[in-house]
Design a protein around this motif. Structure first.
Motif, short mmCIF file in Angstrom:
data_model
loop_
_atom_site.label_atom_id
_atom_site.label_comp_id
_atom_site.label_asym_id
_atom_site.label_seq_id
_atom_site.Cartn_x
_atom_site.Cartn_y
_atom_site.Cartn_z
N LEU A 11 0.81 -1.21 0.00
CA LEU A 11 0.00 0.00 0.00
C LEU A 11 0.84 1.26 0.00
O LEU A 11 0.46 2.27 -0.59
CB LEU A 11 -0.92 0.00 1.23
N GLU A 12 1.98 1.22 0.70
CA GLU A 12 2.87 2.39 0.81
C GLU A 12 4.31 1.90 0.90
O GLU A 12 4.58 0.81 1.38
CB GLU A 12 2.55 3.18 2.08
N GLY A 13 5.24 2.76 0.50
CA GLY A 13 6.65 2.49 0.69
C GLY A 13 7.31 1.81 -0.50
O GLY A 13 6.74 1.72 -1.59
N ALA A 14 8.53 1.33 -0.26
CA ALA A 14 9.30 0.67 -1.31
C ALA A 14 10.19 -0.40 -0.68
O ALA A 14 10.78 -0.19 0.38
CB ALA A 14 10.16 1.68 -2.06
N MET A 15 10.25 -1.54 -1.36
CA MET A 15 11.08 -2.65 -0.88
C MET A 15 11.48 -3.52 -2.06
O MET A 15 10.90 -3.42 -3.14
CB MET A 15 10.32 -3.48 0.16
N THR A 16 12.48 -4.36 -1.82
CA THR A 16 12.82 -5.40 -2.79
C THR A 16 12.74 -6.74 -2.07
O THR A 16 12.95 -6.83 -0.86
CB THR A 16 14.24 -5.23 -3.38
N VAL B 151 13.41 -8.37 -6.88
CA VAL B 151 12.22 -7.78 -7.50
C VAL B 151 11.81 -6.57 -6.67
O VAL B 151 11.67 -6.67 -5.44
CB VAL B 151 11.06 -8.80 -7.55
N ALA B 152 11.64 -5.42 -7.32
CA ALA B 152 11.23 -4.19 -6.63
C ALA B 152 9.72 -4.18 -6.47
O ALA B 152 8.97 -4.50 -7.39
CB ALA B 152 11.69 -2.97 -7.41
N LEU B 153 9.26 -3.80 -5.26
CA LEU B 153 7.84 -3.64 -4.98
C LEU B 153 7.58 -2.20 -4.58
O LEU B 153 8.31 -1.64 -3.76
CB LEU B 153 7.40 -4.57 -3.85
N TRP C 13 9.23 -20.75 0.02
CA TRP C 13 9.99 -19.57 -0.42
C TRP C 13 10.97 -19.17 0.66
O TRP C 13 10.62 -19.03 1.84
CB TRP C 13 9.03 -18.41 -0.70
N THR C 14 12.22 -18.94 0.30
CA THR C 14 13.23 -18.41 1.22
C THR C 14 14.00 -17.31 0.51
O THR C 14 14.27 -17.41 -0.70
CB THR C 14 14.22 -19.50 1.70
N GLY C 15 14.33 -16.26 1.25
CA GLY C 15 15.07 -15.16 0.65
C GLY C 15 15.13 -13.96 1.57
O GLY C 15 14.90 -14.06 2.77
N VAL C 16 15.45 -12.82 0.96
CA VAL C 16 15.71 -11.59 1.72
C VAL C 16 14.76 -10.49 1.26
O VAL C 16 14.52 -10.32 0.06
CB VAL C 16 17.18 -11.15 1.51
N TRP C 17 14.22 -9.78 2.25
CA TRP C 17 13.43 -8.57 2.00
C TRP C 17 14.26 -7.38 2.43
O TRP C 17 14.82 -7.37 3.52
CB TRP C 17 12.15 -8.56 2.83
N THR C 18 14.34 -6.36 1.59
CA THR C 18 15.01 -5.11 1.94
C THR C 18 14.00 -3.98 1.82
O THR C 18 13.54 -3.66 0.72
CB THR C 18 16.22 -4.86 1.02
N VAL C 19 13.65 -3.41 2.96
CA VAL C 19 12.70 -2.29 3.01
C VAL C 19 13.52 -1.01 2.92
O VAL C 19 14.29 -0.69 3.82
CB VAL C 19 11.85 -2.34 4.30
N ALA C 20 13.36 -0.29 1.80
CA ALA C 20 14.11 0.95 1.58
C ALA C 20 13.40 2.15 2.18
O ALA C 20 14.05 3.08 2.65
CB ALA C 20 14.31 1.15 0.08
N GLU C 21 12.08 2.15 2.11
CA GLU C 21 11.23 3.20 2.69
C GLU C 21 10.20 2.50 3.56
O GLU C 21 9.80 1.39 3.24
CB GLU C 21 10.48 3.96 1.60
N PRO C 22 9.75 3.11 4.65
CA PRO C 22 8.74 2.44 5.48
C PRO C 22 7.59 1.92 4.61
O PRO C 22 7.11 2.63 3.72
CB PRO C 22 8.26 3.54 6.43
#
Length: 119
Positions: free
Chosen positions: A73-78, A87-89, A101-110
């Motif tokens: 809904l808000e923000g930016a992450m990969t 993959v950018a969201l 599924w296993t992997g890494v989430w990187t939250v760039a903006e809240p």
């Protein structure tokens, strides 16, 4: 029972705040504060949905016993599944994390997401 709500209208004061920690995910970049609220759970808790927010940071996720579908809904992450490209969201993105599924989430903006977890 049917319950309808608009997840964008939920304010932070309505959400439970806590540090991200196992078994949900393993923070990789120090403490990451999350806020969440469950809006629906069936009696067996095999389907749970609600709103979740996270401060910036990097974390490892392993969906070994559950899967998740999210609508950002808000923000930016990969998100980067092990062995695959990131993959950018961004707001409006929908992502599916199947059981296994296993992997890494990187939250760039809240971020704020609506989620459905299934078991």
């Amino acid at each position: 029972m049917t319950h309808t709500y608009n997840p964008v209208e939920i304010v932070a004061a309505d959400l439970e705040s806590k540090p991200l920690a196992p078994p949900s995910a393993e923070p990789l970049s120090g403490e990451i504060i999350t806020r969440s609220r469950v809006e629906f759970a069936n009696d067996e808790r095999t389907i749970i949905s609600g709103t979740w927010e996270s401060d910036p940071g990097t974390s490892r996720w392993e969906f070994l016993t559950r899967g998740e579908i999210i609508h950002l809904l808000e923000g930016a992450m990969t998100v980067q599944r092990d062995g695959e490209d990131a993959v950018a969201l961004t707001p409006g993105s929908v992502a599916y994390f199947p059981i296994g599924w296993t992997g890494v989430w990187t939250v760039a903006e809240p971020v704020r997401k609506f989620y459905v977890v299934y078991r």
